[in-house]
Motif scaffolding. Structure first.
Motif, PDB file in Angstrom:
ATOM      1  N   VAL B  77      12.108  45.598  10.779  1.00  0.00           N
ATOM      2  CA  VAL B  77      11.123  45.635  11.313  1.00  0.00           C
ATOM      3  C   VAL B  77      11.261  44.584  12.513  1.00  0.00           C
ATOM      4  CG1 VAL B  77       8.412  45.354  11.640  1.00  0.00           C
ATOM      5  CG2 VAL B  77       9.173  46.601   9.508  1.00  0.00           C
ATOM      6  N   SER B  78      11.777  43.578  12.185  1.00  0.00           N
ATOM      7  CA  SER B  78      11.791  42.480  13.018  1.00  0.00           C
ATOM      8  C   SER B  78      12.791  42.805  14.345  1.00  0.00           C
ATOM      9  CB  SER B  78      12.462  41.068  12.607  1.00  0.00           C
ATOM     10  OG  SER B  78      11.483  40.540  11.552  1.00  0.00           O
ATOM     11  N   SER B  79      12.495  42.420  15.472  1.00  0.00           N
ATOM     12  CA  SER B  79      13.356  42.710  16.817  1.00  0.00           C
ATOM     13  C   SER B  79      14.562  41.784  16.537  1.00  0.00           C
ATOM     14  CB  SER B  79      12.404  42.478  18.138  1.00  0.00           C
ATOM     15  OG  SER B  79      12.067  41.038  18.081  1.00  0.00           O
ATOM     16  N   ALA B  80      15.599  41.930  17.533  1.00  0.00           N
ATOM     17  CA  ALA B  80      16.497  40.955  17.594  1.00  0.00           C
ATOM     18  C   ALA B  80      16.338  39.562  17.811  1.00  0.00           C
ATOM     19  CB  ALA B  80      17.643  41.483  18.523  1.00  0.00           C
ATOM     20  N   GLU B  81      15.263  39.348  18.548  1.00  0.00           N
ATOM     21  CA  GLU B  81      14.966  37.906  19.045  1.00  0.00           C
ATOM     22  C   GLU B  81      14.033  37.308  17.704  1.00  0.00           C
ATOM     23  OE1 GLU B  81      13.115  40.240  21.882  1.00  0.00           O
ATOM     24  OE2 GLU B  81      15.232  40.497  21.791  1.00  0.00           O
ATOM     25  N   GLN B  82      13.254  37.952  17.092  1.00  0.00           N
ATOM     26  CA  GLN B  82      12.800  37.420  15.758  1.00  0.00           C
ATOM     27  C   GLN B  82      13.796  37.054  14.633  1.00  0.00           C
ATOM     28  OE1 GLN B  82       9.963  40.883  15.323  1.00  0.00           O
ATOM     29  NE2 GLN B  82       8.530  39.515  15.302  1.00  0.00           N
ATOM     30  N   ILE B  83      14.780  37.907  14.479  1.00  0.00           N
ATOM     31  CA  ILE B  83      15.831  37.801  13.530  1.00  0.00           C
ATOM     32  C   ILE B  83      16.719  36.333  13.998  1.00  0.00           C
ATOM     33  CG2 ILE B  83      18.042  38.536  12.573  1.00  0.00           C
ATOM     34  CD1 ILE B  83      16.657  41.547  12.669  1.00  0.00           C
ATOM     35  N   ASN B  84      16.953  36.430  15.341  1.00  0.00           N
ATOM     36  CA  ASN B  84      17.828  35.246  15.721  1.00  0.00           C
ATOM     37  C   ASN B  84      16.975  34.023  15.727  1.00  0.00           C
ATOM     38  OD1 ASN B  84      20.062  36.386  16.550  1.00  0.00           O
ATOM     39  ND2 ASN B  84      19.407  36.922  18.839  1.00  0.00           N
ATOM     40  N   ALA B  85      15.435  33.907  15.943  1.00  0.00           N
ATOM     41  CA  ALA B  85      14.738  32.808  15.568  1.00  0.00           C
ATOM     42  C   ALA B  85      14.817  32.298  14.220  1.00  0.00           C
ATOM     43  CB  ALA B  85      13.254  33.309  16.012  1.00  0.00           C
ATOM     44  N   ILE B  86      14.807  33.264  13.349  1.00  0.00           N
ATOM     45  CA  ILE B  86      15.037  32.858  11.869  1.00  0.00           C
ATOM     46  C   ILE B  86      16.354  32.508  11.445  1.00  0.00           C
ATOM     47  CG2 ILE B  86      14.923  33.734   9.249  1.00  0.00           C
ATOM     48  CD1 ILE B  86      13.005  36.009  10.499  1.00  0.00           C
ATOM     49  N   ALA B  87      17.376  32.940  12.188  1.00  0.00           N
ATOM     50  CA  ALA B  87      18.730  32.339  11.900  1.00  0.00           C
ATOM     51  C   ALA B  87      18.901  31.125  12.569  1.00  0.00           C
ATOM     52  CB  ALA B  87      19.878  33.492  12.491  1.00  0.00           C
ATOM     53  N   MET B  88      18.379  30.786  13.507  1.00  0.00           N
ATOM     54  CA  MET B  88      18.286  29.410  14.249  1.00  0.00           C
ATOM     55  C   MET B  88      17.555  28.385  13.543  1.00  0.00           C
ATOM     56  SD  MET B  88      19.529  29.408  17.525  1.00  0.00           S
ATOM     57  CE  MET B  88      18.464  28.741  18.881  1.00  0.00           C
ATOM     58  N   ALA B  89      16.405  29.004  12.761  1.00  0.00           N
ATOM     59  CA  ALA B  89      15.739  27.943  12.030  1.00  0.00           C
ATOM     60  C   ALA B  89      16.390  27.356  11.036  1.00  0.00           C
ATOM     61  CB  ALA B  89      14.268  28.534  11.846  1.00  0.00           C
ATOM     62  N   LEU B  90      17.286  28.270  10.227  1.00  0.00           N
ATOM     63  CA  LEU B  90      18.052  27.899   9.124  1.00  0.00           C
ATOM     64  C   LEU B  90      19.250  27.771   9.518  1.00  0.00           C
ATOM     65  CD1 LEU B  90      16.956  30.872   6.856  1.00  0.00           C
ATOM     66  CD2 LEU B  90      16.011  28.743   6.714  1.00  0.00           C
ATOM     67  N   GLY B  91      19.933  27.851  10.581  1.00  0.00           N
ATOM     68  CA  GLY B  91      21.160  27.497  10.951  1.00  0.00           C
ATOM     69  C   GLY B  91      22.142  28.498  10.272  1.00  0.00           C
ATOM     70  N   ILE B  92      21.840  29.890  10.100  1.00  0.00           N
ATOM     71  CA  ILE B  92      22.885  30.698   9.386  1.00  0.00           C
ATOM     72  C   ILE B  92      23.176  31.753  10.281  1.00  0.00           C
ATOM     73  CG2 ILE B  92      22.261  30.008   6.999  1.00  0.00           C
ATOM     74  CD1 ILE B  92      20.432  32.394   7.057  1.00  0.00           C
ATOM     75  N   ASP B  93      23.939  32.526  10.032  1.00  0.00           N
ATOM     76  CA  ASP B  93      24.501  33.887  10.746  1.00  0.00           C
ATOM     77  C   ASP B  93      23.251  34.750  10.443  1.00  0.00           C
ATOM     78  OD1 ASP B  93      25.818  35.428  12.077  1.00  0.00           O
ATOM     79  OD2 ASP B  93      26.709  36.287  10.483  1.00  0.00           O
ATOM     80  N   ALA B  94      23.050  35.629  11.613  1.00  0.00           N
ATOM     81  CA  ALA B  94      21.799  36.385  11.544  1.00  0.00           C
ATOM     82  C   ALA B  94      22.018  37.826  10.788  1.00  0.00           C
ATOM     83  CB  ALA B  94      21.384  36.953  13.108  1.00  0.00           C
ATOM     84  N   GLY B  95      23.485  38.159  10.717  1.00  0.00           N
ATOM     85  CA  GLY B  95      23.688  39.464  10.127  1.00  0.00           C
ATOM     86  C   GLY B  95      23.133  40.753  10.746  1.00  0.00           C
ATOM     87  N   GLY B  96      24.121  41.653  10.828  1.00  0.00           N
ATOM     88  CA  GLY B  96      23.511  42.811  11.227  1.00  0.00           C
ATOM     89  C   GLY B  96      24.115  44.011  10.735  1.00  0.00           C
ATOM     90  N   GLY B  97      23.966  45.202  11.042  1.00  0.00           N
ATOM     91  CA  GLY B  97      24.661  46.282  10.469  1.00  0.00           C
ATOM     92  C   GLY B  97      23.726  46.946   9.570  1.00  0.00           C
TER      93      GLY B  97
END
Lengths: 196, 282
Positions: B77-97
């Motif tokens: 459900v999350s958009s790419a920006e939301q996913i990136n925000a989570i990844a940034m907050a945790l300092g991990i790879d956003a992952g895709g696919g």
């Protein structure tokens, strides 16, 4: 003999779910799998036993106060007090469970806080107060009622687990079929009426 | 009269205070340390509790993201920006696919598939499939009444020549159509995949051939050409969507599917929208 009668009455004849129709929410909600049904049953037995003990003590010793020769009849506060005690009790059990058994806590999820408003627990407390049972009798009645609830829940969960393997018409699958099953199960329990 | 009010207030008040103290005491001795990052991730997630990630809800998914079990990109459900925000907050790879799109695995439009009966009933796939299996000869393909198009909240499904066609640029992969289809023709596939087998019938090749000109005959030509990309189960070829390399247009050209069941999504759309009379046999 008296206690056997109490047990048979609470578990089979006046089963909380299938004869008195109390506590239907968790009966339908937590009966998808036997493992969660067992966890819920344990929680309900614990809460019902403790709640019956405490509420019967309250209704016997706190609701009719004798103070300086005067009698204060506080029985109009009965429901309010019972709900307060049950809510606090569930809260305490929830806090303890989260620490002592996180797995069970997670399995019960939303249903543990829901016991607060479970009418079966309040029903047991109110029946005890109305009949005027002693604290020991009331505690046993609460425990047996909880076991009766557990019996109904586990029976129903095992039926539903098997129904999952069947292929009913699409319109019947899920809750409709569960309700029909619950009705038939309740009819089976009618057979116990008149036993005591 | 006023004394009873006073007594009840005192009784209720003192009982409430006592219970409050007991709860506070229990909360103190049974304190559970929780990871503050879980709450942070849960706050950044949409909170729809849709279960699309395979977890029980957003809180459960947040826990699995923090523990490293799932990458944040698995949230559908999350958009790419939301996913990136989570990844940034945790300092991990956003992952895709993990983004998916629906595809109708059937090429049996009105010109390709035999008509078995004249259906005059309700224009609904479930109703039609209950009556002698619908108007088309094939019991496994798209019925073409558009039940999927009716439930699609994004209007991504169009009916062309009595065949449902998903527009991949509009589809978000919510899966509503998958459950609406009584035949199970629609499948969610990775967004990167462009090649699909447009047939869903497990029947034997000659049986299918009688009913439909573009059915997969199970000839194994695709499996022989690119065994890691296609697999024939029974009499039906499947694209291996979880394979590391997805098939491309070159693979379709190399295979030369004899019936034209194996197509790129673009070619399939072209055939259905521009050239309704198309058939490889003609």
């Amino acid at each position: 003999m008296k206690y056997i009668e109490l047990a048979v009455g609470a578990i089979l004849v006046y089963n909380f779910v299938l004869s008195r129709f109390l506590g239907i929410c968790p009966f339908l909600g937590v009966s998808k799998r036997i493992s969660t049904a067992l966890g819920m049953s344990g929680a309900v037995i614990t809460v019902m036993t403790l709640a019956s003990a405490i509420t019967s003590a309250i209704s016997r010793y706190l609701l009719v106060l004798k103070f300086e020769g005067k009698v204060y009849d506080l029985r109009f506060l009965q429901v309010l007090l019972f709900i307060l005690v049950i809510a606090a009790l569930v809260q305490i059990i929830e806090i303890s469970l989260q620490k002592l058994s996180p797995k069970l806590y997670q399995a019960l999820g939303i249903y543990l806080p829901l016991i607060t408003t479970n009418c079966a627990v309040l029903g047991a407390a109110t029946i005890n107060a109305n009949v005027g049972r002693s604290v020991l009798d009331a505690t046993l009645f609460g425990c047996f009622s909880g076991i009766g609830f557990a019996l109904a829940l586990v029976l129903f969960a095992s039926l539903r687990e098997r129904l999952d393997l069947a292929a009913p018409p699409r319109a019947c699958a899920g809750i409709p079929l569960a309700l029909v099953t619950a009705g038939i199960l309740a009819m089976a329990f009618i057979g116990f009426s008149g036993l005591c | 009269m006023s004394t009873i009010v006073l007594v009840s207030v005192i009784v209720m008040g003192s009982l409430g205070l006592l219970l409050g103290l007991v709860i506070g005491f229990f909360a103190k001795i049974f304190k559970v340390e929780t990871d503050s990052r879980v709450d942070l991730v849960a706050e950044l997630l949409p909170g729809a509790n849709c279960g699309g990630c395979g977890k029980a809800g957003c809180a459960d998914f947040a826990k699995s993201v923090v523990s490293g079990e799932n990458p944040p990109g698995k949230c559908p459900v999350s958009s790419a920006e939301q996913i990136n925000a989570i990844a940034m907050a945790l300092g991990i790879d956003a992952g895709g696919g993990f983004k998916k799109r629906a595809v109708v695995r059937c090429g049996g439009d009105i010109h390709q598939v035999a008509r078995k009966i004249n259906y005059n009933g309700v224009l609904d796939c479930a109703s039609a499939s209950l009556i002698a299996g619908g108007p088309k000869g094939c019991r496994y393909g798209c019925i073409g009444m558009g039940s999927c198009a009716a439930v699609c909240p994004f209007g991504a499904i169009e009916l062309v020549n009595n065949l449902a066609l998903v527009h991949p640029e509009i589809c978000v992969g919510c899966g509503k159509c998958v459950s609406a289809c009584p035949r199970g023709v629609i499948q969610l596939v990775p967004i990167e995949s462009t090649v699909h087998v447009y047939c869903n019938s497990p029947e034997k090749g000659p049986e299918k051939r009688k009913n439909c000109k573009v059915s997969c005959l199970g000839c194994r030509k695709c499996e022989k050409t690119a065994p890691e990309k296609f697999k024939v189960e029974g009499f039906l070829a499947h694209v291996q969507y979880d394979a590391p390399v997805l098939p491309t247009e070159e693979d379709v050209e190399a295979v030369k599917c004899p019936t034209g069941a194996l197509l790129t999504a673009a070619r399939h759309k072209e055939i259905e929208t521009n050239d309704p009379e198309f058939s490889v046999n003609e």
